[in-house]
Write an enzyme that holds these catalytic residues in place. Structure first.
Site, PDB file in Angstrom:
ATOM      1  CB  ALA A 255      -0.875  -0.018   1.124  1.00  0.00           C
TER       2      ALA A 255
ATOM      3  CD  GLU B  79      -2.417  -8.182   2.193  1.00  0.00           C
ATOM      4  OE1 GLU B  79      -1.814  -7.057   2.182  1.00  0.00           O
ATOM      5  OE2 GLU B  79      -3.377  -8.551   3.010  1.00  0.00           O
TER       6      GLU B  79
HETATM    7  N1  3HC Z   1       4.607   3.682   0.267  1.00  0.00           N
HETATM    8  C1  3HC Z   1       5.132   4.805  -0.055  1.00  0.00           C
HETATM    9  N2  3HC Z   1       6.254   5.100  -0.247  1.00  0.00           N
HETATM   10  C2  3HC Z   1       7.210   4.020  -0.423  1.00  0.00           C
HETATM   11  C3  3HC Z   1       6.695   2.686   0.099  1.00  0.00           C
HETATM   12  C4  3HC Z   1       5.446   2.406   0.278  1.00  0.00           C
HETATM   13  N3  3HC Z   1       4.874   1.275   0.643  1.00  0.00           N
HETATM   14  N4  3HC Z   1       7.804   1.845  -0.057  1.00  0.00           N
HETATM   15  C5  3HC Z   1       8.857   2.607  -0.190  1.00  0.00           C
HETATM   16  N5  3HC Z   1       8.490   3.894  -0.585  1.00  0.00           N
HETATM   17  C6  3HC Z   1       9.324   5.069  -0.821  1.00  0.00           C
HETATM   18  C7  3HC Z   1      10.378   5.217   0.096  1.00  0.00           C
HETATM   19  O1  3HC Z   1       9.951   6.218   1.088  1.00  0.00           O
HETATM   20  C8  3HC Z   1      11.485   6.079  -0.797  1.00  0.00           C
HETATM   21  O2  3HC Z   1      11.196   7.232  -0.967  1.00  0.00           O
HETATM   22  P1  3HC Z   1      12.239   8.573  -1.284  1.00  0.00           P
HETATM   23  O3  3HC Z   1      12.892   7.992  -2.576  1.00  0.00           O
HETATM   24  O4  3HC Z   1      11.528   9.572  -1.506  1.00  0.00           O
HETATM   25  O5  3HC Z   1      12.819   8.365   0.356  1.00  0.00           O
HETATM   26  C9  3HC Z   1      11.481   5.249  -2.196  1.00  0.00           C
HETATM   27  O6  3HC Z   1       9.982   4.578  -2.043  1.00  0.00           O
HETATM   28  C10 3HC Z   1      12.238   4.027  -2.376  1.00  0.00           C
HETATM   29  O7  3HC Z   1      12.143   3.266  -1.135  1.00  0.00           O
HETATM   30  P2  3HC Z   1      13.664   2.652  -0.465  1.00  0.00           P
HETATM   31  O8  3HC Z   1      14.480   3.745  -0.142  1.00  0.00           O
HETATM   32  O9  3HC Z   1      13.431   2.005   0.879  1.00  0.00           O
HETATM   33  O10 3HC Z   1      14.110   1.615  -1.498  1.00  0.00           O
HETATM   34  P3  3HC Z   1      14.844   0.385  -1.187  1.00  0.00           P
HETATM   35  O11 3HC Z   1      15.016  -0.053  -2.620  1.00  0.00           O
HETATM   36  O12 3HC Z   1      16.020   0.147  -0.335  1.00  0.00           O
HETATM   37  O13 3HC Z   1      13.569  -0.565  -0.573  1.00  0.00           O
HETATM   38  C11 3HC Z   1      11.490  -1.770  -0.561  1.00  0.00           C
HETATM   39  C12 3HC Z   1      12.447  -0.940  -1.670  1.00  0.00           C
HETATM   40  C13 3HC Z   1      12.109  -2.966  -0.079  1.00  0.00           C
HETATM   41  C14 3HC Z   1      10.229  -1.831  -1.215  1.00  0.00           C
HETATM   42  C15 3HC Z   1      11.326  -0.892   0.633  1.00  0.00           C
HETATM   43  O14 3HC Z   1      10.949   0.543   0.371  1.00  0.00           O
HETATM   44  C16 3HC Z   1      10.286  -1.348   1.622  1.00  0.00           C
HETATM   45  O15 3HC Z   1      10.455  -2.180   2.586  1.00  0.00           O
HETATM   46  N6  3HC Z   1       9.177  -0.490   1.710  1.00  0.00           N
HETATM   47  C17 3HC Z   1       7.902  -0.867   2.435  1.00  0.00           C
HETATM   48  C18 3HC Z   1       7.156  -1.984   2.022  1.00  0.00           C
HETATM   49  C19 3HC Z   1       6.013  -2.310   3.043  1.00  0.00           C
HETATM   50  O16 3HC Z   1       6.051  -2.078   4.095  1.00  0.00           O
HETATM   51  N7  3HC Z   1       4.760  -2.636   2.248  1.00  0.00           N
HETATM   52  C20 3HC Z   1       3.556  -2.588   3.279  1.00  0.00           C
HETATM   53  C21 3HC Z   1       2.824  -1.462   3.026  1.00  0.00           C
HETATM   54  S1  3HC Z   1       1.339  -1.592   4.092  1.00  0.00           S
HETATM   55  C22 3HC Z   1       0.320  -2.729   3.409  1.00  0.00           C
HETATM   56  O17 3HC Z   1       0.564  -2.901   2.423  1.00  0.00           O
HETATM   57  C23 3HC Z   1      -1.007  -2.628   3.996  1.00  0.00           C
HETATM   58  C24 3HC Z   1      -1.704  -3.790   3.357  1.00  0.00           C
HETATM   59  O18 3HC Z   1      -1.822  -4.909   3.897  1.00  0.00           O
HETATM   60  C25 3HC Z   1      -3.317  -3.222   3.135  1.00  0.00           C
END
Ligand code: 3HC
Length: 697
Positions: A62, A104
């Site tokens: 998300a 998901e």
């Molecule tokens: N939403 C919004 N922005 C996000 C994001 C997300 N889910 N994931 C990453 N970003 C943004 C980061 O803030 C960053 O922004 P910036 O360049 O402005 O600083 C950019 O994307 C790149 O992210 P990273 O620097 O972390 O890049 P990496 O390549 O090192 O890692 C990643 C990529 C593994 C995807 C890592 O960003 C990550 O773990 N993201 C979160 C994933 C996550 O937690 N997903 C679950 C979200 S909750 C959900 O899905 C609820 C659902 O169940 C309903």
């Protein structure tokens, strides 16, 4: 322009998510998928559908930034309904990281294929959430409840190989690139389209959840009770997976998931954890560095000092695949140092946290020497010798003589003046602080400290180095203690004063642990050893400002020969590692109160936490105003990764903002009136509180 462009290739509709950088499932993406499925359904020439990410990844979850706002339709369940209701087979094609809501979505497609490098997982727990788009219901139906709990509670992605073994994907597609994945997915989709429907849906399965041991859920809760104390998400996750197993229908289980997701999304804990996620990424960005500055390449390293810290830092390099030399003055020191490093690797192999071959490979990258000439060609050298300016001058003088031009000369000092250290070289632009935290091979923080003359390239290089080493970097300015230890001093000071005013070490520790710290301040000091701090205090005694309040309790404990766990006694008594409160220490503290004329009174746990955190935030505000920290959130990142500050509380500056800065100022002013100058309100706190603002707003 749609965030999910639609095209048809060879009878297969290809929906390509186009929402860089990580294809988060923002509203535009959700709209695009629902529209694409509808269009494909209505197009008689389309036999199957492929959902794929453009660029570097499938959907990484998300859009976390949307959680703080009113969510706009279509919601996640609407997208999932659309995918699942398609009578034409839908194939999710995975590369990069298919995470959270993205995974998901994939789980509600009929089929999943991936390239070998893809990773899949449900990391919501790290944000204080649970998989709220059916993950807690579909995952157990594919891999069983025990494995699903493992994956969701662990929050760590798994590789395509393991996903294949678990039945989470049907096929690993040949090739390494997104276009190759697409071609493989289209071919797979055409095959499946040729087979008569209906196509399989995870929601219809019961085979993997039937026969689940009903005791599983209570066992998991009991096993983790201590670790999860005070946390919400973990318990809700168990509840949802239990509902997947125990509720009569899929929809009933999904309702439990939905309700709990809504609770968690609105929780203070999730807000703090989402804040921490962005704070960590923000900390890596340094305003004012020229856009074209290129970090220097670091292919080899040297560490000066083979003590505990030096050895730990050497391990960091070796673990990251960087060859590293450890230098110390004597062969005896080298032998002891390398034996300690070997011991550390042996322990992590025995614990199962490092495979033997990886430990062997890392050890193979560590070499030793007693001669400065041998390290001359290293790209970076990190000094980790005794905290004494004279010793540092000698080391940096020697480094200046031998190191190749362009080598980065870093110091691991935790308090000393970086400019003072740099002054013993003719290249202060190459000198910088890289403060690691003990144990260096474990703790994630790398507090980089810029000197007045550190060049932009040197700064950029150590920020990039942190990434190479798998650390979280923060850039601090140069002052006594930098960000972390300067605030730590205030934190410890107030705890010590509270002892004199009526608290006990065990009460302070208990209150801090209830707030979420893994260890209270006195248990921590006992573990680290009390003698080092004592010797530093003795060294500074002559120059200490005697007009300021000073607690002699720590000194008195050291005078008794009690140096903490290693001597069997410190603030606590020890049997092995087991600490017990010691009446003798209580008596000692009471006698100090009498001697200093400090009246003893009851101190509540709440007062302990509020006083400590208010003092930290007040000092943080000073640090911020002085430019020692670039942002309030950098102070929080320092505390989250270097000092065990509970992540679900966000950090001291976040805590203050959540309390309301006006309320924190009130506390600071109250203690200022009671305690005097040490509690002088930070002008920035006064200013922000008056403006009714947060640190940045
Ligand atoms: N939403 C919004 N922005 C996000 C994001 C997300 N889910 N994931 C990453 N970003 C943004 C980061 O803030 C960053 O922004 P910036 O360049 O402005 O600083 C950019 O994307 C790149 O992210 P990273 O620097 O972390 O890049 P990496 O390549 O090192 O890692 C990643 C990529 C593994 C995807 C890592 O960003 C990550 O773990 N993201 C979160 C994933 C996550 O937690 N997903 C679950 C979200 S909750 C959900 O899905 C609820 C659902 O169940 C309903």
């Amino acid at each position: 322009m749609s965030a999910v462009p639609y095209r048809v290739e060879n009878g297969v509709a290809v929906l390509t998510i186009d929402n860089p950088p990580v294809n988060a499932a923002s509203r535009a993406v959700r709209v695009g998928i629902v529209d694409g499925i509808k269009q494909a359904g209505a197009d008689a020439s389309v036999k199957a559908i492929v959902l794929i990410g453009g660029g570097r990844t499938f959907i990484a979850g998300a859009d976390i930034r949307e959680f703080g706002q009113q969510l706009q339709p279509p919601h996640f369940p609407d997208v999932i309904d659309a995918l699942e209701a398609s009578t034409k087979p839908v194939v999710a094609a995975l590369h990069g990281t298919a995470l959270g809501g993205g995974f998901e979505f994939a789980l509600s497609c009929h089929y999943r294929v991936a390239i070998a490098s893809a990773k899949v997982g449900l990391p919501e727990v790290n944000l204080g959430l649970l998989p709220g788009a059916g993950g807690t219901q579909r995952l157990p139906r594919i891999v069983g409840a025990a494995k699903a709990l493992d994956m969701i509670l662990g929050g760590k992605p798994i590789g395509a190989d393991e996903a294949l073994k678990l039945g989470l994907i049907e096929q690993i597609v040949a090739g390494k690139t997104q276009p190759e994945l697409e071609a493989g997915a289209i071919a797979f989709a055409r095959e499946r389209a040729a087979v008569a429907g209906p196509h399989p849906r995870a929601r219809d399965r019961v085979d993997k959840i039937q026969g689940t041991d009903p005791a599983l859920f209570d066992e998991v809760r009991a096993k983790n009770a201590k670790k999860w104390a005070g946390r919400l998400a973990e318990f809700k996750i168990v509840e949802c997976v239990q509902a997947a197993v125990e509720k009569k229908t899929f929809d009933e289980g999904s309702a439990v998931e939905r309700d709990n997701f809504v609770i968690l999304r609105a929780s203070a804990q999730s807000k703090a954890l989402r804040y921490a996620f962005f704070a960590e990424r923000e900390a890596a960005k340094i305003p004012g560095l020229p856009d074209d500055v290129k970090p220097r390449e670091i292919k080899s390293a040297a560490v000066i000092g083979a003590g505990t810290m030096g050895g730990g830092i050497a391990m960091c390099f070796a673990n990251a695949g960087v060859a590293v030399q450890m230098l110390d003055a004597s062969q005896a020191a080298i032998d002891a140092g390398i034996a300690r490093v070997r011991g550390n690797y042996a322990t992590s192999v025995a614990r199962g946290s490092t495979p033997q071959d990886r430990a062997d490979k890392a050890l193979g990258l560590i070499s030793t020497t007693t001669r400065y000439e041998d390290i001359a060609q290293a790209d970076i050298v990190v000094e980790a010798v005794f905290e004494d300016m004279k010793v540092k001058h000698d080391v940096f003088g020697a480094l200046d003589r031998v190191m190749k031009p362009g080598a980065i000369l870093a110091t691991n000092t935790s308090t000393l003046d970086i400019d003072g250290i740099a002054s013993s070289t003719k290249r202060p632009e190459d000198v910088i602080g890289t403060h690691f935290f003990s144990p260096a091979n474990v703790m994630k923080l790398q507090e980089n400290v810029r000197g007045a003359k550190s060049s932009a390239q040197t700064i950029a290089s150590v920020m990039a180095l942190a990434k190479t080493l798998g650390k979280v970097p923060v850039l601090a300015g140069n002052c006594h203690g930098f960000i972390g230890n300067r605030i730590l001093y205030v934190y410890g000071r107030e705890c010590d004063f509270m002892l004199e005013e009526g608290a006990t070490p065990w009460q302070v520790d208990r209150a801090l642990q209830a707030f979420g710290f893994p260890m209270g301040v006195y248990l921590m000091r006992d573990l680290a050893g009390l003698d080092v701090g004592w010797s530093v205090r003795k060294g500074r005694e002559a120059t200490r400002d005697k007009s300021l309040r000073y607690s002699p309790v720590a000194d008195r404990i050291c005078e008794m020969g009690r140096f903490g766990q290693k001597t069997g006694a410190g603030y606590y008594k020890y049997e092995g590692r087991n600490a017990t409160p010691d009446p003798e220490i209580e008596k000692l503290i009471e006698s100090v109160s009498v001697e200093l004329g400090v009246p003893r009174r009851a101190v509540t746990d709440e007062q302990i936490v509020t006083r400590v955190l208010s003092a930290m935030a007040n000092e943080g505000a000073k640090i911020l105003a002085e430019g020692i920290a670039i942002r309030a959130s950098d102070i929080d990142v320092t505390y989250l990764y270097g000092y065990g500050f509970p992540r679900h509380q966000g950090g001291p500056m976040f805590w203050a903002e959540e309390q309301g800065l006006a309320k924190v100022l009130e506390t600071v002013q109250r203690y200022h009136a009671e305690q005097g100058v040490l509690w002088t309100p930070a002008p920035l706190l006064v200013e922000r509180a008056a403006a009714g603002k947060g640190w940045t707003g």
